[in-house]
Design a protein around this motif. Structure first.
Motif, mmCIF file in Angstrom:
data_model
loop_
_atom_site.group_PDB
_atom_site.id
_atom_site.type_symbol
_atom_site.label_atom_id
_atom_site.label_comp_id
_atom_site.label_asym_id
_atom_site.label_seq_id
_atom_site.Cartn_x
_atom_site.Cartn_y
_atom_site.Cartn_z
ATOM 1 N N MET A 1 -3.709 -2.163 11.564
ATOM 2 C CA MET A 1 -3.326 -2.751 10.177
ATOM 3 C C MET A 1 -1.481 -1.851 9.915
ATOM 4 O O MET A 1 -1.287 -1.105 9.980
ATOM 5 N N LEU B 1 1.542 -2.142 5.967
ATOM 6 C CA LEU B 1 1.128 -2.556 5.131
ATOM 7 C C LEU B 1 2.486 -2.924 4.296
ATOM 8 O O LEU B 1 3.523 -2.051 4.936
ATOM 9 N N TYR C 1 -0.014 -7.736 3.585
ATOM 10 C CA TYR C 1 -1.106 -7.372 4.764
ATOM 11 C C TYR C 1 -1.655 -7.399 6.107
ATOM 12 O O TYR C 1 -1.031 -8.806 6.128
#
Length: 320
Positions: A85, A87, A108
């Motif tokens: 992921m 951010l 995101y």
């Protein structure tokens, strides 16, 4: 000299007129060195580097031209969950004529590993656009004691609008491709002749601005790498904007290159990779349109820093 000043004033008032009749948060800031930080145009870019990355950019456009755009942006992003992921947070402040606007967006990205060297990411971004037109600061006449124009006697209401964006980003060791729509909602604020404000928010694919970006780095030898970059910005009922650039990285330390923006500007880029973590880069734009006659070009400086955490080192300078 008076003729030149008059032309500059007319140009400034033309910018003001556009802002007055239709203030929209759909407008995107312009960057020459977009390739070092695509956070503002593609949320899937978040976490694309091997460590947390912070970028500060300042742009002075059309220096010496009244009402010129002045833009400052800051962004930070990084990978999470073993690079699965990403951010990010982006902040932008810009002044164009009487218009003052501020943006803050969170991004995101969900990252999928394609192979040992490649990833594809899907991103979403959301944030707030704030805009106010400070008409009280406008000088509409050179005559001392001239009465104020009632149209510019007061500022417009402070407009706050929510927006969303999306994108996809494919990257490998030496190349990348990205496609994005950074602003999905068209937030428009119109000021009637009666002084009342009318706000309209709509989701209209016909008004989307699409960004297609790509870049490739070719290793000539241990001391020289050549990088090519491209960006196409397209919106319906308007000519597509094409940015093409080429630069060289010498001894993994000095960046030098040229870029071209269709029917707009030629740019010179110079940068220094101070170390594997810290990059300083500067660009100068020479306008290819009539505004260049009354300005001294555009200047842009970028500072980028990669944070190395305990137990993890930056293996090599980042190319994008």
């Amino acid at each position: 000299m008076r003729t030149i000043n008059k032309i500059k004033q007319l140009g400034f008032l033309a910018v003001v007129a556009l802002i007055t009749n239709n203030a929209s948060a759909q407008y995107d800031a312009m960057f020459t060195q977009y390739m070092f930080n695509e956070m503002f145009i593609n949320p899937a870019y978040a976490g694309s580097k091997e460590a947390m990355s912070a970028t500060l950019l300042h742009r002075q456009q059309w220096v010496n031209f009244p009402g010129r755009p002045v833009t400052t942006s800051f962004s930070v992003h990084g990978p999470l969950m073993q690079n699965k992921m990403g951010l990010g947070l982006s902040v932008l402040s810009e002044k164009v004529g009487a218009m003052n606007r501020n943006l803050i967006y969170g991004s995101y990205a969900y990252r999928l590993k394609v192979d040992e060297k490649s990833n594809v990411a899907f991103g979403l971004m959301t944030g707030l656009d704030n805009q106010v037109n400070k008409f009280g600061s406008i000088k509409v006449s050179d005559v001392a004691g001239a009465p104020a124009d009632p149209m510019f006697a007061q500022n417009t209401p402070n407009v706050m609008a929510l927006n969303f964006g999306t994108g996809v980003y494919y990257s490998s060791t030496n190349y990348y491709v990205g496609l994005s729509i950074p602003r999905l909602l068209d937030n428009t604020s119109k000021l009637s002749y009666q002084g009342t404000e009318v706000r309209v928010t709509r989701l209209s694919p016909a008004l989307f601005t699409y960004y297609l970006t790509g870049g490739y780095v070719y290793k000539v030898n241990d001391d020289l790498r050549v990088k090519g970059t491209a960006m196409i910005k397209a919106v319906k009922n308007a000519p597509a904007q094409l940015d093409l650039g080429g630069s060289c990285l010498i001894n993994e330390m000095i960046w030098a290159g040229l870029s071209y923006r269709s029917n707009s500007a030629m740019s010179v880029l110079l940068g220094m990779q101070v170390n594997k973590q810290f990059l300083v880069s500067y660009s100068y734009d020479y306008g290819l349109n009539k505004i260049q006659r009354y300005s001294q070009g555009s200047h842009e400086i970028v500072l980028n820093y990669l944070f190395a955490f305990k137990g993890k080192k930056i293996s090599s300078p980042r190319y994008f």
